[in-house]
Enzyme design. Structure first.
Site, PDB file in Angstrom:
ATOM      1  CD1 TRP A 101      47.864  85.889  33.584  1.00 17.20           C
ATOM      2  CD2 TRP A 101      46.908  85.409  31.613  1.00 17.20           C
ATOM      3  NE1 TRP A 101      47.296  87.041  33.085  1.00 17.20           N
ATOM      4  CE2 TRP A 101      46.713  86.776  31.883  1.00 17.20           C
ATOM      5  CE3 TRP A 101      46.405  84.873  30.428  1.00 17.20           C
ATOM      6  CZ2 TRP A 101      46.019  87.614  31.018  1.00 17.20           C
ATOM      7  CZ3 TRP A 101      45.709  85.709  29.561  1.00 17.20           C
ATOM      8  CH2 TRP A 101      45.535  87.070  29.858  1.00 17.20           C
ATOM      9  CG  ASP A 175      52.959  83.080  30.496  1.00 16.22           C
ATOM     10  OD1 ASP A 175      53.633  84.081  30.188  1.00 16.22           O
ATOM     11  OD2 ASP A 175      51.707  83.057  30.486  1.00 16.22           O
ATOM     12  CE  LYS A 199      50.582  91.543  30.431  1.00 16.73           C
ATOM     13  NZ  LYS A 199      50.044  90.209  30.208  1.00 16.73           N
TER      14      LYS A 199
HETATM   15  C1  LIG Z   1      49.189  89.275  29.791  1.00 18.74           C
HETATM   16  C2  LIG Z   1      49.526  87.842  30.008  1.00 18.74           C
HETATM   17  C3  LIG Z   1      49.181  86.858  29.076  1.00 18.74           C
HETATM   18  C4  LIG Z   1      48.351  87.165  27.839  1.00 18.74           C
HETATM   19  O1  LIG Z   1      49.099  87.800  26.905  1.00 18.74           O
HETATM   20  P1  LIG Z   1      48.477  88.135  25.453  1.00 18.74           P
HETATM   21  O2  LIG Z   1      49.697  88.618  24.735  1.00 18.74           O
HETATM   22  O3  LIG Z   1      47.428  89.165  25.659  1.00 18.74           O
HETATM   23  O4  LIG Z   1      47.937  86.876  24.891  1.00 18.74           O
HETATM   24  C5  LIG Z   1      49.570  85.562  29.321  1.00 18.74           C
HETATM   25  N1  LIG Z   1      50.268  85.236  30.425  1.00 18.74           N
HETATM   26  C6  LIG Z   1      50.606  86.156  31.347  1.00 18.74           C
HETATM   27  C7  LIG Z   1      51.379  85.744  32.546  1.00 18.74           C
HETATM   28  C8  LIG Z   1      50.260  87.483  31.161  1.00 18.74           C
HETATM   29  O5  LIG Z   1      50.581  88.403  32.083  1.00 18.74           O
END
Ligand SMILES: *Cc1c(COP(=O)(O)O)cnc(C)c1O
Length: 370
Positions: A101, A175, A199
């Site tokens: 990521w 993030d 999540k």
């Molecule tokens: C799942 C995830 C993403 C991507 O998220 P999307 O909403 O599918 O763009 C980005 N960063 C992390 C840490 C993730 O777990």
């Protein structure tokens, strides 16, 4: 009806009480004779839904008024571009590379500004979070992925942010897609926090962005699309266009569930109990092991591999594990192809009973296949 234990990395399981409430309100939301899915986002019935979701997230994360809370679309991945587009002034940012990521974020940022990767654990297969004491330089921001969903690492500390020539501190951007509200977090340490909600907070479709208001600039590049300008959404209370109404409604219910279960502190207690139980089992096992260094282990995503030197045999065992687990009602346990093995995601909504059932299955499988 039978429900499985769902260990998916995302979208992931939601609290069952939330699903039940939503089912009860599906055809007639609070006497309106409509489903929330069918409502105008500017209606009297909907307005309190989005306001309540924002108020709850502010309470749960202690978000001061100096920060805006935005509900956006395009997933966490769109933030990989929005952040450099909106924060670019000096033209340079510092990134720490802790896996897939952060790599995607780096790749996207490079389109807009120059990127210094100030630390990386790539050489060691991303099995730990690098030690970065302080980030210094003329950077628009520094960027980290707080919890690394795929490799199962998380930051247990934050690097110190240096002061720029104009006397301001470098803003830290994180993030938090796979760890938001899994434990308390001091929002004031960050310039921006963002999370795809699928999540820990909601079904897919909404991205929560918590941004210090002074970072919402008047004039990003004039070519910045209106929809990718933070100011557009901050000025309109995330209602510039149609927001993902139903997802925000479910998120409000999940946030209420978190509040009723002790808030961020309550989630931490619950998550530590679950994660420690699985890590302790892995430590004692002679059949499975965790590939992640102890001080970098995630509370949310726990990869584990089978001790087996023969690669083909290991692959067979992984396949067998995933299939037999699914047959036993424990689903989505395949590891990411980059890590191999298995991965159990233990987000807020996963119960302790689910983890106990997983460990019981793992133990049985180990005995049968050792
Ligand atoms: C799942 C995830 C993403 C991507 O998220 P999307 O909403 O599918 O763009 C980005 N960063 C992390 C840490 C993730 O777990």
């Amino acid at each position: 009806m039978s429900r499985v234990y769902n260990f998916s990395a995302g979208p992931s399981c939601l609290p069952e009480s939330v699903l039940q409430e939503a089912a009860q309100e599906m055809l007639d939301y609070k006497g309106t004779g409509q489903s929330v899915m069918e409502m105008s986002h500017r209606s009297k019935a909907y307005e309190p839904i989005i306001q309540d979701a924002e108020a709850r997230i502010r309470r749960l994360m202690n978000i001061p008024d100096s920060y805006a809370v935005l509900f956006l679309q395009g997933g966490a991945s769109t933030q990989f571009a929005m952040i450099p587009m909106n924060l670019k002034k000096l033209g340079k940012a510092a990134y720490i590379d802790t896996g897939v990521w952060s790599n995607k974020a780096i790749k996207e940022a490079k389109k807009y500004l120059s990127v210094d990767v100030v630390a990386s654990s790539r050489q060691e297969g991303y099995t730990f979070i690098p030690k970065v004491d302080k980030i210094e330089g003329e950077y628009d921001y520094a960027y980290i992925t707080l919890n690394n969903t795929i490799v199962g690492t998380k930051w247990s500390y934050l690097p110190e942010m240096g002061t720029r020539a104009d006397g301001t501190a470098i803003p830290l951007v994180a993030d938090v897609s796979s760890c938001i509200l899994s434990e308390p977090l001091d929002v004031t340490k960050f310039g921006i926090l963002f999370a795809g909600a699928q999540k820990n907070l909601a079904p897919a479709g909404v991205t929560v962005v918590i941004i210090r208001r002074d970072l919402i600039t008047e004039f990003p590049d004039p070519l910045t699309p209106t929809m990718l300008d933070y100011k557009t959404h901050a000025d309109s209370g995330s209602m510039y266009n149609t927001p993902p109404c139903y997802t925000i409604y479910i998120m409000g219910k999940v946030l209420a569930w978190i509040e009723a279960n002790g808030g961020a502190e309550g989630m931490k207690k619950r998550n530590e109990e679950k994660a420690h139980m699985l890590y302790d089992y892995l430590e004692k096992s002679t059949f499975y092991k965790s590939p992640v260094e102890k001080d970098s282990r995630s509370l949310m995503n726990i990869p584990f591999v089978i001790y087996e030197t023969d690669e083909e045999k290991e692959k067979e065992l992984n396949k067998k594990f995933v299939a037999e687990a699914a047959a036993a009602g424990l689903v989505n346990l395949a590891g990411h192809r980059l890590v191999g093995g298995m991965r159990a995601s233990l987000y807020n909504a996963m119960s302790l009973d689910g983890v106990k059932a997983l460990i019981a299955f793992m133990d049985k499988f180990a005995k049968e296949n050792a």
